[in-house]
Design a protein around this motif. Structure first.
Motif, PDB file in Angstrom:
ATOM      1  N   ASP A 162       0.835  -1.182   0.000  1.00 56.29           N
ATOM      2  CA  ASP A 162       0.000   0.000   0.000  1.00 56.29           C
ATOM      3  C   ASP A 162       0.878   1.243   0.000  1.00 56.29           C
ATOM      4  N   ALA A 165       1.554   6.933   2.318  1.00 55.15           N
ATOM      5  CA  ALA A 165       1.300   5.496   2.484  1.00 55.15           C
ATOM      6  C   ALA A 165       0.538   5.364   3.797  1.00 55.15           C
ATOM      7  N   PHE A 225      -5.627  10.921  10.887  1.00 52.67           N
ATOM      8  CA  PHE A 225      -5.357  10.732   9.461  1.00 52.67           C
ATOM      9  C   PHE A 225      -6.698  10.852   8.757  1.00 52.67           C
ATOM     10  N   LYS A 234     -11.551   7.329  -1.455  1.00 57.02           N
ATOM     11  CA  LYS A 234     -10.564   6.599  -2.260  1.00 57.02           C
ATOM     12  C   LYS A 234     -10.153   5.269  -1.639  1.00 57.02           C
ATOM     13  N   LEU A 235     -10.020   5.246  -0.328  1.00 56.63           N
ATOM     14  CA  LEU A 235      -9.422   4.068   0.311  1.00 56.63           C
ATOM     15  C   LEU A 235     -10.389   2.892   0.313  1.00 56.63           C
ATOM     16  N   GLU A 260      -8.090  -1.644   4.029  1.00 57.29           N
ATOM     17  CA  GLU A 260      -7.367  -0.428   4.413  1.00 57.29           C
ATOM     18  C   GLU A 260      -8.093   0.235   5.599  1.00 57.29           C
TER      19      GLU A 260
HETATM   20  P1  FDP Z   1      -1.563   4.552  -3.104  1.00 57.08           P
HETATM   21  O1  FDP Z   1      -2.771   4.960  -3.869  1.00 57.08           O
HETATM   22  O2  FDP Z   1      -0.342   5.369  -3.452  1.00 57.08           O
HETATM   23  O3  FDP Z   1      -1.321   3.073  -3.150  1.00 57.08           O
HETATM   24  O4  FDP Z   1      -4.988   3.454  -1.100  1.00 57.08           O
HETATM   25  C1  FDP Z   1      -3.795   3.644  -1.231  1.00 57.08           C
HETATM   26  C2  FDP Z   1      -3.008   4.906  -0.870  1.00 57.08           C
HETATM   27  O5  FDP Z   1      -1.794   4.865  -1.552  1.00 57.08           O
HETATM   28  C3  FDP Z   1      -2.727   5.022   0.639  1.00 57.08           C
HETATM   29  O6  FDP Z   1      -1.731   4.196   1.124  1.00 57.08           O
HETATM   30  C4  FDP Z   1      -2.351   6.471   0.778  1.00 57.08           C
HETATM   31  O7  FDP Z   1      -2.657   6.950   2.058  1.00 57.08           O
HETATM   32  C5  FDP Z   1      -3.161   7.132  -0.293  1.00 57.08           C
HETATM   33  O8  FDP Z   1      -3.666   6.102  -1.149  1.00 57.08           O
HETATM   34  C6  FDP Z   1      -2.349   8.101  -1.106  1.00 57.08           C
HETATM   35  O9  FDP Z   1      -3.166   8.719  -2.026  1.00 57.08           O
HETATM   36  P2  FDP Z   1      -2.800  10.152  -2.664  1.00 57.08           P
HETATM   37  O10 FDP Z   1      -1.596   9.926  -3.502  1.00 57.08           O
HETATM   38  O11 FDP Z   1      -4.025  10.501  -3.414  1.00 57.08           O
HETATM   39  O12 FDP Z   1      -2.539  11.089  -1.526  1.00 57.08           O
END
Ligand code: FDP
Length: 326
Positions: free
Chosen positions: A114, A232, A247, A266-267, A272
């Motif tokens: 991740d 990350a 966070f 997004k997550l 996650e």
């Molecule tokens: P990533 O997309 O770079 O794999 O869900 C994944 C994640 O990383 C998290 O680990 C991180 O907190 C976030 O998304 C980073 O996203 P941004 O680049 O949009 O900040």
């Protein structure tokens, strides 16, 4: 010489204290082996030219396999070999991965690598996992479990050699890797109550795309707390567990290009958000989504479901949750 308690010993004591079987120990051993294996690849990846992009050729003239794909395959290998896993859900696989559907006891939801934007720099990435258990007393009741039904959740921050594991009703514990590559020295994590060290962690570049009320809330806080962002989740949440604060990855609703909005967040919920929410609850904190609903209460409808996430110290999560609910 100073010898610290090993992870294996810690888990063994835990299982015996609660009159549990050793199956969980076998599962944890597999996850730890996978993490060490991934860490090895990661540490030597830049040297071998393996941290590049798909389609590239490394210095041995081999096609580069994406690091997240390598991490996925390593994890699947170790999980399958336990004979204790029914199904696994991986960020790297579209479908649910069937393993030992008859003899297995556990569902494992994981993201083996991740924080992909850190990979080509060799900077910290995460390996996050949540574990739920089969219904042993009756017919199986499905593999999409809400975070409140997880038995354990944890994360490795690779390649820093730190591992954090939360056990249901038994706390969140941090371990460090020693010179023999064993995780040792269990230390119970509790979010600090004193707000002096608290931090806010979010992608500042997205700030003007958040809802107005979230932007206003951040504006009120910006002089009070330091902002930190590694990019990350595991690494950022690792800091929050130690220092306190919050966070967040809010919903994107005001993007200048509307097609780039992410009203669902997004997550990923199962491997996650629910993982860090579980660890956070066991450390005295909380987590909610964009509607102020506790993350651990959300019943997933599909295994790659996304969510917005606010996770950390109770007073901050409670404050933002009230705003989000209003
Ligand atoms: P990533 O997309 O770079 O794999 O869900 C994944 C994640 O990383 C998290 O680990 C991180 O907190 C976030 O998304 C980073 O996203 P941004 O680049 O949009 O900040």
């Amino acid at each position: 010489m100073l010898f610290e308690e090993s992870f294996t010993n810690f888990i063994l004591r835990h299982q015996e204290k609660h009159n549990r079987t050793y199956h969980f120990l076998v599962l944890m051993d597999a996850l730890i082996s996978a993490a060490k294996h991934i860490q090895h690849y990661y540490l030597t990846g830049a040297l071998r030219g393996n941290l590049g992009l798909v389609g590239e050729v490394n210095i041995q003239g081999e096609d580069v396999m994406r690091m997240d794909q390598i991490a996925h395959e390593i994890t699947i290998h170790y999980l399958r070999s336990t004979g204790r896993v029914i199904h696994a859900v991986s960020e790297e696989a579209e479908e649910i991965i069937e393993m030992d559907t008859k003899g297995g006891r556990y569902f494992v939801y994981f993201d083996p690598l991740d924080g992909s934007s850190n990979v080509s720099h060799g900077l910290p990435v995460g390996f996050l996992f949540g574990i739920a258990k089969r219904n042993l007393d009756g017919p199986e009741d499905g593999h999409l479990r809400a975070g409140k039904d997880y038995r354990a959740a944890g994360m490795f921050v690779i390649p820093t050699g730190t591992f954090t594991l939360a056990l249901l009703d038994s706390g969140t514990w941090r371990f460090h890797i020693d010179e023999t590559m064993n995780f040792v020295k269990p230390f119970r994590m509790m979010l600090p109550e004193n707000s002096k060290t608290w931090e806010l962690s979010f992608n500042e570049a997205n700030r003007c795309t958040f809802s107005e009320r979230v932007q206003n809330w951040i504006a009120q806080k910006e002089r009070k707390y330091a902002f930190r962002y590694l990019g990350a989740l595991a690494g950022d949440f690792h800091r929050i567990l130690s220092n306190g604060g919050m966070f967040m990855y809010p919903a994107i609703v005001n993007h200048p290009k509307p097609e780039k909005n992410r009203p669902q967040g997004k997550l990923r919920l199962m491997y996650e958000a629910a993982v860090v929410a579980f660890m956070c609850r066991e450390a005295g904190g909380d987590a909610v989504d964009e509607t102020g609903t506790p993350i651990l209460e959300i019943q997933p409808e599909n295994h790659h479901q996304r969510t917005a996430l606010y996770v950390g110290s109770n007073p901050l999560v409670e404050e933002i949750a009230q705003i989000l609910r209003s």
